[in-house]
Design an enzyme around this catalytic site. Structure first.
Site, PDB file in Angstrom:
ATOM      1  N   HIS A 117      -4.166   1.640  -5.898  1.00 15.94           N
ATOM      2  CA  HIS A 117      -4.746   0.301  -5.878  1.00 15.94           C
ATOM      3  C   HIS A 117      -5.127  -0.058  -4.449  1.00 15.94           C
ATOM      4  O   HIS A 117      -4.805   0.670  -3.501  1.00 15.94           O
ATOM      5  CB  HIS A 117      -3.756  -0.735  -6.448  1.00 15.94           C
ATOM      6  CG  HIS A 117      -2.484  -0.823  -5.659  1.00 15.94           C
ATOM      7  ND1 HIS A 117      -1.372  -0.043  -5.930  1.00 15.94           N
ATOM      8  CD2 HIS A 117      -2.141  -1.573  -4.573  1.00 15.94           C
ATOM      9  CE1 HIS A 117      -0.416  -0.314  -5.076  1.00 15.94           C
ATOM     10  NE2 HIS A 117      -0.863  -1.238  -4.225  1.00 15.94           N
ATOM     11  N   HIS A 143      -3.473   2.278  -1.503  1.00 20.22           N
ATOM     12  CA  HIS A 143      -2.131   2.796  -1.765  1.00 20.22           C
ATOM     13  C   HIS A 143      -2.163   3.739  -2.960  1.00 20.22           C
ATOM     14  O   HIS A 143      -2.693   3.381  -4.017  1.00 20.22           O
ATOM     15  CB  HIS A 143      -1.153   1.646  -2.064  1.00 20.22           C
ATOM     16  CG  HIS A 143      -0.859   0.779  -0.894  1.00 20.22           C
ATOM     17  ND1 HIS A 143      -0.278  -0.469  -1.011  1.00 20.22           N
ATOM     18  CD2 HIS A 143      -1.058   0.984   0.443  1.00 20.22           C
ATOM     19  CE1 HIS A 143      -0.132  -0.998   0.198  1.00 20.22           C
ATOM     20  NE2 HIS A 143      -0.611  -0.135   1.087  1.00 20.22           N
TER      21      HIS A 143
END
Length: 346
Positions: A117, A143
Protein backbone atom coordinates in the site's frame (compact mmCIF):
# COMPACT_ATOMS: atom_id res chain seq x y z
CA UNK A 1 -40.71 44.34 11.18
CA UNK A 2 -40.26 43.76 7.39
CA UNK A 3 -36.51 44.56 7.62
CA UNK A 4 -36.03 41.96 10.34
CA UNK A 5 -37.94 39.35 8.29
CA UNK A 6 -35.83 40.10 5.21
CA UNK A 7 -32.64 39.82 7.31
CA UNK A 8 -33.69 36.43 8.70
CA UNK A 9 -34.68 35.24 5.21
CA UNK A 10 -31.28 36.38 3.80
CA UNK A 11 -29.39 34.57 6.57
CA UNK A 12 -31.39 31.39 5.88
CA UNK A 13 -30.64 31.61 2.15
CA UNK A 14 -26.91 32.11 2.79
CA UNK A 15 -26.94 29.09 5.10
CA UNK A 16 -28.69 26.91 2.51
CA UNK A 17 -26.31 27.96 -0.30
CA UNK A 18 -23.28 27.45 1.96
CA UNK A 19 -24.40 23.91 2.81
CA UNK A 20 -25.01 23.10 -0.89
CA UNK A 21 -21.57 24.48 -1.81
CA UNK A 22 -19.87 22.48 0.96
CA UNK A 23 -21.55 19.29 -0.21
CA UNK A 24 -20.40 19.90 -3.78
CA UNK A 25 -16.83 20.63 -2.66
CA UNK A 26 -14.85 17.50 -1.70
CA UNK A 27 -13.37 17.81 1.78
CA UNK A 28 -9.72 17.12 2.41
CA UNK A 29 -9.36 13.65 3.88
CA UNK A 30 -6.50 14.31 6.24
CA UNK A 31 -5.37 11.42 8.40
CA UNK A 32 -6.75 13.60 11.19
CA UNK A 33 -10.24 13.23 9.71
CA UNK A 34 -10.11 10.22 7.39
CA UNK A 35 -11.87 9.04 9.42
CA UNK A 36 -10.07 9.20 12.81
CA UNK A 37 -7.35 11.65 13.86
CA UNK A 38 -4.06 10.03 14.92
CA UNK A 39 -4.05 11.98 18.19
CA UNK A 40 -7.21 10.13 19.20
CA UNK A 41 -5.86 6.68 18.29
CA UNK A 42 -4.42 5.77 21.73
CA UNK A 43 -7.85 6.09 23.36
CA UNK A 44 -9.24 3.27 21.24
CA UNK A 45 -5.95 1.52 20.39
CA UNK A 46 -3.59 1.59 23.42
CA UNK A 47 -0.56 0.34 21.43
CA UNK A 48 -0.65 3.58 19.39
CA UNK A 49 0.44 5.43 22.51
CA UNK A 50 2.98 2.81 23.53
CA UNK A 51 6.56 1.87 22.73
CA UNK A 52 8.39 0.88 19.54
CA UNK A 53 6.15 3.07 17.40
CA UNK A 54 6.69 3.92 13.73
CA UNK A 55 7.47 5.84 11.58
CA UNK A 56 10.66 7.55 12.73
CA UNK A 57 13.27 10.00 11.51
CA UNK A 58 16.67 8.58 10.60
CA UNK A 59 19.36 10.90 11.95
CA UNK A 60 23.03 10.39 12.79
CA UNK A 61 22.62 10.04 16.56
CA UNK A 62 20.65 6.80 16.30
CA UNK A 63 22.41 5.09 13.36
CA UNK A 64 24.85 2.22 13.81
CA UNK A 65 26.57 0.26 11.07
CA UNK A 66 26.02 -3.53 11.20
CA UNK A 67 28.24 -5.65 8.95
CA UNK A 68 25.90 -8.63 9.42
CA UNK A 69 23.07 -7.01 7.46
CA UNK A 70 22.79 -8.85 4.14
CA UNK A 71 20.92 -7.89 0.96
CA UNK A 72 17.42 -9.38 1.00
CA UNK A 73 16.68 -12.34 -1.23
CA UNK A 74 13.40 -12.22 -3.13
CA UNK A 75 11.63 -15.42 -4.15
CA UNK A 76 8.57 -15.57 -6.41
CA UNK A 77 8.41 -11.79 -6.86
CA UNK A 78 8.25 -12.04 -10.64
CA UNK A 79 4.56 -12.82 -11.09
CA UNK A 80 3.33 -13.75 -14.61
CA UNK A 81 0.77 -11.47 -16.26
CA UNK A 82 -1.67 -14.39 -16.43
CA UNK A 83 -1.99 -14.10 -12.62
CA UNK A 84 -3.86 -11.14 -11.19
CA UNK A 85 -3.55 -9.01 -8.07
CA UNK A 86 -6.58 -7.43 -6.40
CA UNK A 87 -6.33 -3.66 -5.90
CA UNK A 88 -8.73 -2.05 -3.42
CA UNK A 89 -9.57 1.27 -1.79
CA UNK A 90 -9.94 0.52 1.93
CA UNK A 91 -10.86 4.07 2.94
CA UNK A 92 -7.37 4.81 4.32
CA UNK A 93 -5.09 3.92 1.40
CA UNK A 94 -4.95 2.01 -1.85
CA UNK A 95 -3.91 -1.58 -1.19
CA UNK A 96 -2.89 -4.44 -3.48
CA UNK A 97 -3.04 -8.00 -2.21
CA UNK A 98 0.00 -10.14 -3.00
CA UNK A 99 0.50 -13.87 -3.42
CA UNK A 100 1.83 -15.84 -0.40
CA UNK A 101 4.08 -17.68 -2.88
CA UNK A 102 6.12 -14.47 -2.81
CA UNK A 103 8.53 -14.32 0.13
CA UNK A 104 11.78 -12.80 1.35
CA UNK A 105 14.87 -14.36 2.92
CA UNK A 106 18.00 -13.19 4.77
CA UNK A 107 15.93 -12.07 7.74
CA UNK A 108 15.64 -13.88 11.10
CA UNK A 109 12.78 -15.88 9.54
CA UNK A 110 11.24 -16.39 6.13
CA UNK A 111 8.46 -13.87 5.53
CA UNK A 112 5.64 -14.35 3.01
CA UNK A 113 4.13 -11.39 1.16
CA UNK A 114 0.65 -10.21 2.08
CA UNK A 115 -0.05 -6.80 0.55
CA UNK A 116 1.41 -3.47 -0.51
CA UNK A 117 0.00 0.00 0.00
CA UNK A 118 1.02 3.65 -0.29
CA UNK A 119 1.16 6.80 1.83
CA UNK A 120 1.17 10.30 0.34
CA UNK A 121 0.54 14.01 0.95
CA UNK A 122 -1.64 16.38 -1.05
CA UNK A 123 -1.44 18.39 -4.26
CA UNK A 124 -0.27 21.52 -2.40
CA UNK A 125 2.36 19.83 -0.26
CA UNK A 126 3.95 16.70 -1.71
CA UNK A 127 5.61 15.53 1.49
CA UNK A 128 3.75 12.32 2.14
CA UNK A 129 6.41 9.84 3.21
CA UNK A 130 6.08 8.40 6.70
CA UNK A 131 9.78 7.87 7.40
CA UNK A 132 12.09 10.85 7.08
CA UNK A 133 15.87 11.13 6.69
CA UNK A 134 17.52 13.94 8.62
CA UNK A 135 14.09 15.54 8.98
CA UNK A 136 13.45 15.46 5.23
CA UNK A 137 10.13 14.14 3.95
CA UNK A 138 9.89 12.43 0.57
CA UNK A 139 6.94 12.76 -1.81
CA UNK A 140 5.37 9.40 -0.92
CA UNK A 141 6.16 5.96 0.50
CA UNK A 142 5.39 2.41 -0.57
CA UNK A 143 5.08 -0.40 1.99
CA UNK A 144 5.29 -4.08 1.10
CA UNK A 145 3.97 -6.06 4.05
CA UNK A 146 5.09 -9.63 4.86
CA UNK A 147 4.32 -12.01 7.73
CA UNK A 148 6.46 -14.62 9.47
CA UNK A 149 5.39 -17.74 7.55
CA UNK A 150 7.72 -20.02 9.50
CA UNK A 151 5.83 -19.46 12.74
CA UNK A 152 2.33 -18.28 11.78
CA UNK A 153 -0.30 -19.55 9.30
CA UNK A 154 -1.42 -16.12 8.04
CA UNK A 155 -1.04 -12.38 8.59
CA UNK A 156 -3.96 -12.22 11.05
CA UNK A 157 -2.23 -14.66 13.39
CA UNK A 158 1.13 -12.90 12.97
CA UNK A 159 0.01 -9.28 13.20
CA UNK A 160 0.15 -8.87 16.99
CA UNK A 161 3.27 -11.00 17.60
CA UNK A 162 6.64 -9.39 18.34
CA UNK A 163 8.27 -11.31 15.46
CA UNK A 164 5.17 -11.37 13.29
CA UNK A 165 5.73 -8.89 10.46
CA UNK A 166 8.43 -7.57 8.15
CA UNK A 167 7.75 -4.46 6.05
CA UNK A 168 9.83 -3.12 3.18
CA UNK A 169 9.57 0.65 2.77
CA UNK A 170 10.43 2.44 -0.46
CA UNK A 171 10.71 6.23 -0.43
CA UNK A 172 9.36 7.93 -3.55
CA UNK A 173 10.53 11.21 -5.06
CA UNK A 174 9.76 13.16 -8.23
CA UNK A 175 11.73 12.26 -11.36
CA UNK A 176 11.09 10.62 -14.72
CA UNK A 177 7.99 8.59 -15.54
CA UNK A 178 8.10 5.14 -13.91
CA UNK A 179 6.51 2.42 -16.11
CA UNK A 180 6.50 -0.19 -13.32
CA UNK A 181 4.58 2.01 -10.88
CA UNK A 182 2.18 2.85 -13.70
CA UNK A 183 1.14 -0.81 -13.73
CA UNK A 184 -0.59 -0.02 -10.43
CA UNK A 185 -1.34 3.68 -10.84
CA UNK A 186 -3.30 3.26 -14.08
CA UNK A 187 -5.98 1.40 -12.12
CA UNK A 188 -6.61 4.18 -9.59
CA UNK A 189 -9.65 5.37 -11.55
CA UNK A 190 -11.29 2.00 -10.90
CA UNK A 191 -10.84 2.25 -7.12
CA UNK A 192 -11.84 5.88 -6.73
CA UNK A 193 -14.19 5.23 -3.82
CA UNK A 194 -14.03 3.14 -0.66
CA UNK A 195 -14.56 -0.63 -1.09
CA UNK A 196 -14.14 -0.53 -4.87
CA UNK A 197 -11.82 -3.18 -6.34
CA UNK A 198 -9.91 -3.74 -9.57
CA UNK A 199 -7.75 -6.52 -11.00
CA UNK A 200 -4.10 -5.83 -11.86
CA UNK A 201 -2.19 -8.20 -14.18
CA UNK A 202 0.88 -9.76 -12.57
CA UNK A 203 4.33 -8.19 -13.01
CA UNK A 204 7.75 -8.24 -11.34
CA UNK A 205 7.13 -6.65 -7.94
CA UNK A 206 10.88 -6.37 -7.37
CA UNK A 207 10.96 -3.66 -10.05
CA UNK A 208 9.12 -1.39 -7.59
CA UNK A 209 12.25 -1.44 -5.41
CA UNK A 210 15.40 0.68 -5.81
CA UNK A 211 18.41 -0.73 -7.66
CA UNK A 212 20.60 -0.70 -4.56
CA UNK A 213 18.97 -3.36 -2.38
CA UNK A 214 22.08 -3.73 -0.21
CA UNK A 215 21.76 -0.30 1.42
CA UNK A 216 18.97 0.12 3.96
CA UNK A 217 17.91 1.13 7.47
CA UNK A 218 16.76 -1.68 9.80
CA UNK A 219 14.89 -1.28 13.08
CA UNK A 220 12.11 -2.79 15.18
CA UNK A 221 8.92 -0.78 15.12
CA UNK A 222 5.18 -0.90 14.62
CA UNK A 223 2.30 -0.70 12.20
CA UNK A 224 1.77 2.96 11.27
CA UNK A 225 -2.02 2.64 11.42
CA UNK A 226 -4.27 1.30 14.20
CA UNK A 227 -3.97 -0.99 16.05
CA UNK A 228 -0.24 0.04 15.89
CA UNK A 229 1.05 -3.34 17.06
CA UNK A 230 4.84 -3.19 17.77
CA UNK A 231 5.36 -6.25 15.59
CA UNK A 232 7.25 -4.95 12.56
CA UNK A 233 10.83 -5.53 11.49
CA UNK A 234 11.35 -2.52 9.23
CA UNK A 235 13.66 -2.39 6.21
CA UNK A 236 13.66 1.14 4.76
CA UNK A 237 15.76 1.37 1.61
CA UNK A 238 18.31 4.16 1.59
CA UNK A 239 17.85 5.15 -2.04
CA UNK A 240 14.48 6.53 -3.18
CA UNK A 241 12.65 5.48 -6.34
CA UNK A 242 11.51 8.13 -8.80
CA UNK A 243 8.01 8.62 -10.20
CA UNK A 244 6.87 11.50 -12.41
CA UNK A 245 5.08 14.63 -11.23
CA UNK A 246 2.00 13.45 -13.13
CA UNK A 247 2.08 10.05 -11.43
CA UNK A 248 2.39 11.66 -8.02
CA UNK A 249 -0.50 13.99 -8.84
CA UNK A 250 -2.66 10.99 -9.78
CA UNK A 251 -1.84 9.40 -6.42
CA UNK A 252 -2.67 12.61 -4.55
CA UNK A 253 -5.96 13.34 -6.29
CA UNK A 254 -7.52 10.14 -7.62
CA UNK A 255 -9.18 8.59 -4.57
CA UNK A 256 -11.69 9.25 -1.84
CA UNK A 257 -12.08 7.91 1.70
CA UNK A 258 -15.82 7.78 1.21
CA UNK A 259 -18.15 5.48 -0.72
CA UNK A 260 -19.47 6.40 -4.15
CA UNK A 261 -22.94 7.37 -2.89
CA UNK A 262 -21.69 9.56 -0.03
CA UNK A 263 -23.15 13.10 -0.40
CA UNK A 264 -20.02 14.60 1.16
CA UNK A 265 -17.03 13.05 -0.64
CA UNK A 266 -13.82 13.12 1.37
CA UNK A 267 -10.54 13.26 -0.55
CA UNK A 268 -7.93 10.69 0.43
CA UNK A 269 -4.89 12.86 1.11
CA UNK A 270 -2.21 13.19 3.81
CA UNK A 271 -2.67 9.56 4.84
CA UNK A 272 0.70 9.36 6.59
CA UNK A 273 1.43 9.13 10.30
CA UNK A 274 3.81 11.68 11.78
CA UNK A 275 7.21 10.55 13.07
CA UNK A 276 7.26 9.03 16.55
CA UNK A 277 9.66 9.33 19.47
CA UNK A 278 12.64 7.01 19.21
CA UNK A 279 14.15 6.85 22.68
CA UNK A 280 16.86 4.39 23.75
CA UNK A 281 16.79 2.50 20.47
CA UNK A 282 19.20 2.18 17.56
CA UNK A 283 18.66 1.92 13.84
CA UNK A 284 21.10 -0.45 12.20
CA UNK A 285 22.37 0.45 8.75
CA UNK A 286 23.90 -1.80 6.12
CA UNK A 287 26.08 0.95 4.67
CA UNK A 288 28.83 3.23 5.94
CA UNK A 289 27.28 6.61 6.47
CA UNK A 290 28.70 9.22 4.13
CA UNK A 291 29.95 6.62 1.63
CA UNK A 292 29.17 8.10 -1.75
CA UNK A 293 28.81 6.08 -4.92
CA UNK A 294 28.50 9.06 -7.20
CA UNK A 295 31.97 9.51 -8.73
CA UNK A 296 31.27 13.17 -9.44
CA UNK A 297 30.81 13.84 -5.73
CA UNK A 298 33.98 12.02 -4.69
CA UNK A 299 36.40 14.67 -5.93
CA UNK A 300 34.60 17.28 -3.81
CA UNK A 301 35.48 15.50 -0.57
CA UNK A 302 39.00 14.24 -1.29
CA UNK A 303 40.74 17.27 0.22
CA UNK A 304 38.52 17.20 3.31
CA UNK A 305 39.37 13.55 3.95
CA UNK A 306 43.02 13.86 2.93
CA UNK A 307 44.34 14.00 6.48
CA UNK A 308 42.65 10.69 7.37
CA UNK A 309 43.92 8.58 4.49
CA UNK A 310 47.18 8.53 2.48
CA UNK A 311 45.35 6.85 -0.40
CA UNK A 312 42.77 9.61 -0.38
CA UNK A 313 45.57 12.17 -0.26
CA UNK A 314 47.14 10.71 -3.41
CA UNK A 315 43.78 10.81 -5.13
CA UNK A 316 43.31 14.41 -4.04
CA UNK A 317 46.68 15.38 -5.48
CA UNK A 318 45.69 13.81 -8.81
CA UNK A 319 42.46 15.81 -8.82
CA UNK A 320 44.33 19.03 -7.97
CA UNK A 321 46.90 18.35 -10.72
CA UNK A 322 44.17 17.84 -13.33
CA UNK A 323 42.31 20.97 -12.25
CA UNK A 324 45.53 23.04 -12.18
CA UNK A 325 46.55 21.87 -15.66
CA UNK A 326 43.08 22.59 -17.05
CA UNK A 327 43.00 26.06 -15.49
CA UNK A 328 46.52 26.96 -16.70
CA UNK A 329 45.78 25.70 -20.20
CA UNK A 330 42.65 27.86 -20.29
CA UNK A 331 44.68 30.94 -19.23
CA UNK A 332 47.39 30.17 -21.79
CA UNK A 333 44.83 29.85 -24.59
CA UNK A 334 43.19 33.07 -23.51
CA UNK A 335 46.39 35.11 -23.31
CA UNK A 336 48.34 33.54 -26.18
CA UNK A 337 49.02 36.30 -28.71
CA UNK A 338 47.28 35.60 -31.95
CA UNK A 339 49.36 35.87 -35.12
CA UNK A 340 48.22 38.78 -37.18
CA UNK A 341 47.38 37.96 -40.75
CA UNK A 342 49.76 39.50 -43.29
CA UNK A 343 48.28 42.42 -45.16
CA UNK A 344 47.47 41.56 -48.72
CA UNK A 345 49.31 43.62 -51.29
CA UNK A 346 47.17 45.26 -53.81
Amino acid sequence: GSKAVRRIFTILLIGIFYKIAMRAQPRLGLLTSCPDGEKAWPKKYPFCGGVFQSPIDFHKDILQYDSNLLPLEFVGYNVPSTDQFTLTNNGHSVKMYLSPTMYIRNLPFEYAASQLHLHWGNRNKSEGSEHTIGGKHFAAELHIVHYNSEKYPDITAAMDKADGLAVLAILLEIGPFNPTYEKIFRHFRNVKYKDQMALVPGFNIQELLPNRLDEYYRYEGSLTTPPCYPSVLWTVFRHPVKISQEQLRALETAMYCTESDDPEPLEMVDNFRHVQKFDERLVFISFHEGKLHDEKKKSCIYLVLCIKSPKCCREAMKQVAVLTFTFNFFLWKRNFPKKSKPKSKN
